[in-house]
Design an enzyme around this catalytic site. Structure first.
Site, mmCIF file in Angstrom:
data_model
loop_
_atom_site.group_PDB
_atom_site.id
_atom_site.type_symbol
_atom_site.label_atom_id
_atom_site.label_comp_id
_atom_site.label_asym_id
_atom_site.label_seq_id
_atom_site.Cartn_x
_atom_site.Cartn_y
_atom_site.Cartn_z
ATOM 1 N N CYS A 129 -23.032 5.355 -18.590
ATOM 2 C CA CYS A 129 -21.840 6.125 -18.201
ATOM 3 C C CYS A 129 -20.699 5.233 -17.728
ATOM 4 O O CYS A 129 -19.572 5.689 -17.634
ATOM 5 C CB CYS A 129 -22.209 7.147 -17.142
ATOM 6 S SG CYS A 129 -23.085 6.431 -15.745
ATOM 7 N N HIS A 136 -23.313 15.049 -11.951
ATOM 8 C CA HIS A 136 -22.113 14.562 -12.667
ATOM 9 C C HIS A 136 -22.062 15.304 -14.022
ATOM 10 O O HIS A 136 -22.287 14.710 -15.077
ATOM 11 C CB HIS A 136 -22.199 13.054 -12.843
ATOM 12 C CG HIS A 136 -20.906 12.394 -13.205
ATOM 13 N ND1 HIS A 136 -19.721 13.089 -13.402
ATOM 14 C CD2 HIS A 136 -20.601 11.078 -13.437
ATOM 15 C CE1 HIS A 136 -18.759 12.234 -13.715
ATOM 16 N NE2 HIS A 136 -19.268 11.024 -13.740
ATOM 17 N N GLN A 153 -19.931 14.147 -17.110
ATOM 18 C CA GLN A 153 -20.505 13.008 -17.840
ATOM 19 C C GLN A 153 -21.687 13.459 -18.711
ATOM 20 O O GLN A 153 -21.803 13.045 -19.863
ATOM 21 C CB GLN A 153 -20.966 11.936 -16.844
ATOM 22 C CG GLN A 153 -21.501 10.687 -17.499
ATOM 23 C CD GLN A 153 -20.429 9.843 -18.177
ATOM 24 O OE1 GLN A 153 -19.456 9.475 -17.550
ATOM 25 N NE2 GLN A 153 -20.619 9.545 -19.460
ATOM 26 N N ASP A 167 -27.838 3.447 -15.692
ATOM 27 C CA ASP A 167 -26.660 3.554 -14.818
ATOM 28 C C ASP A 167 -26.761 2.418 -13.801
ATOM 29 O O ASP A 167 -27.828 1.801 -13.668
ATOM 30 C CB ASP A 167 -26.675 4.926 -14.124
ATOM 31 C CG ASP A 167 -25.386 5.245 -13.386
ATOM 32 O OD1 ASP A 167 -24.435 4.437 -13.449
ATOM 33 O OD2 ASP A 167 -25.331 6.295 -12.730
ATOM 34 N N ARG A 201 -13.772 15.055 -7.116
ATOM 35 C CA ARG A 201 -14.850 14.055 -6.998
ATOM 36 C C ARG A 201 -15.100 13.824 -5.521
ATOM 37 O O ARG A 201 -14.186 13.433 -4.773
ATOM 38 C CB ARG A 201 -14.465 12.744 -7.680
ATOM 39 C CG ARG A 201 -15.378 11.595 -7.292
ATOM 40 C CD ARG A 201 -15.240 10.384 -8.155
ATOM 41 N NE ARG A 201 -15.801 10.610 -9.473
ATOM 42 C CZ ARG A 201 -16.091 9.646 -10.348
ATOM 43 N NH1 ARG A 201 -15.872 8.383 -10.030
ATOM 44 N NH2 ARG A 201 -16.588 9.932 -11.533
ATOM 45 N N ARG A 256 -15.019 11.429 -22.782
ATOM 46 C CA ARG A 256 -14.727 12.117 -21.519
ATOM 47 C C ARG A 256 -13.419 12.905 -21.666
ATOM 48 O O ARG A 256 -13.312 14.045 -21.200
ATOM 49 C CB ARG A 256 -14.589 11.111 -20.362
ATOM 50 C CG ARG A 256 -15.869 10.384 -19.967
ATOM 51 C CD ARG A 256 -16.877 11.299 -19.278
ATOM 52 N NE ARG A 256 -16.361 11.896 -18.081
ATOM 53 C CZ ARG A 256 -16.341 11.324 -16.875
ATOM 54 N NH1 ARG A 256 -16.855 10.109 -16.715
ATOM 55 N NH2 ARG A 256 -15.849 11.957 -15.823
HETATM 56 N N1 CP Z 1 -18.539 7.360 -15.497
HETATM 57 C C1 CP Z 1 -17.586 7.613 -14.565
HETATM 58 O O1 CP Z 1 -17.569 8.696 -13.961
HETATM 59 O O2 CP Z 1 -16.653 6.628 -14.429
HETATM 60 P P1 CP Z 1 -15.612 6.513 -13.215
HETATM 61 O O3 CP Z 1 -16.428 6.361 -11.949
HETATM 62 O O4 CP Z 1 -14.789 5.310 -13.528
HETATM 63 O O5 CP Z 1 -14.802 7.770 -13.171
#
Ligand code: CP
Length: 318
Positions: free
Chosen positions: A270, A129, A132, A230, A102, A298
């Site tokens: 998300c 992403h 997701q 979001d 990430r 997830r």
């Molecule tokens: N939706 C998501 O990626 O959550 P986090 O940022 O908590 O990993």
């Protein structure tokens, strides 16, 4: 050649369907026996940004597949003192069997894949992403299918994303939705409409667009099957909060928008969510909201992505 998952379109729709089948199997058999697909493997989970769902679901997922998850914050690594990505990736490739990253720039996950020689999973960049969006497609399939989730159930569904439509989540949902015949509508202020980089993503994947943009929230919500939003203030943009809230307030997902949608329409997010900013508390806490199914999935979908990559790379490279 080593296959990675850096963009939503790195798998063909047929390959993604294999991932979804595997995710369904993992979900329905969880805890029923030991999985050994990552037996003897250590996977590095590297976070340059904060995370709850991604970090926990990957850490649990690697463990449940029989592997050893090694979570690292970028602050723990020599990268934070200037070691190059190229050198870091080459070193990690000597120790680890796969990487989950990430970070900010998409180019960084591309470099990790190029230099590590290991499968790399994009766990969010500023551009995309994909973990997701695949999870969201799977969660919609579960909701819309009669019986086992199937990709056919997504065809023609009207999916509306409200808010900042020039963000990673909107881009990944536009790409993944277009792979599976979803009618994606991106709805937000003109100043936050998708940029040329989304066209580049479609063109480089040779994928036909099934998304449109509109600044009109009522037109967008009409007959929609899924209303999605979001956070309005993304990680790293906190100084823009007051201005963002002013610009985005017409795009709050609330009961008025749901009145225009299909009578069986669902709400997705998300997470993390900010009640009464991008979504009213009444919608967030309503039976229409399937946000915790999304969050749970997830785990299942990411286990399936890692397993799929390991199996595919064994076929390709022995
Ligand atoms: N939706 C998501 O990626 O959550 P986090 O940022 O908590 O990993």
């Amino acid at each position: 050649m080593v296959r990675s998952f850096l963009r939503d379109t790195d798998l063909s729709p047929a390959e993604a369907a294999e991932v979804f089948e595997l995710a369904h199997r993992y979900k329905t058999t969880r805890g029923a026996g030991v999985l050994d697909i990552l037996n003897g493997q250590s996977w590095g989970l590297i976070f340059f940004k904060k995370s709850t769902r991604t970090r926990l679901s990957f850490e649990a997922g690697v463990y449940e597949l029989g592997g050893n998850p090694m979570v690292m914050s970028s602050n723990d690594l020599q990268i934070s003192r200037g070691e190059t990505i190229e050198d870091t990736a080459r070193v990690m490739g000597r120790y680890l069997h796969g990487l989950v990253i990430r970070t900010f720039e998409q180019e960084m996950v591309d470099k990790f894949a190029k230099y590590s020689g290991r499968p790399v999973v994009n766990a969010l960049t500023d551009l995309l992403h994909p973990c997701q969006s695949y999870t969201d497609m799977f969660t919609m399939m579960e909701h819309f299918s009669n019986g086992a989730p199937n990709v056919e159930s997504l065809k023609g569904k009207k999916f509306v994303f409200f808010g900042d439509t020039a963000c990673n989540m909107a881009y990944s949902l536009a790409l993944a939705g277009s792979m599976f015949g979803v009618e994606v509508v991106l709805c937000g202020p003109e100043e936050f409409k998708p940029g040329k980089e989304l066209d580049v993503l479609f063109d480089s994947a040779n994928l036909e667009k099934s998304y449109t943009f509109t600044p009109d929230p009522e037109a967008a919500a009409k007959n929609a099957d899924v209303l999605y939003t979001d956070v309005w203030v993304s990680m790293g943009k906190e100084d823009e909060k007051a201005e963002r809230i002013k610009q985005m307030s017409p795009y709050q997902v609330n009961d008025n928008l749901f009145k225009l949608a299909d009578k069986n329409a669902i709400f997705m997010h998300c997470l993390p969510a900010h009640a009464n900013e991008e979504v009213s508390e009444s919608v967030l806490e309503s039976p229409r909201s399937i946000i915790f199914d999304q969050a749970e999935n997830r785990l299942h979908v990411q286990k399936a992505i890692m397993s799929w990559l390991v199996q595919k790379n064994r076929q390709l490279n022995g």
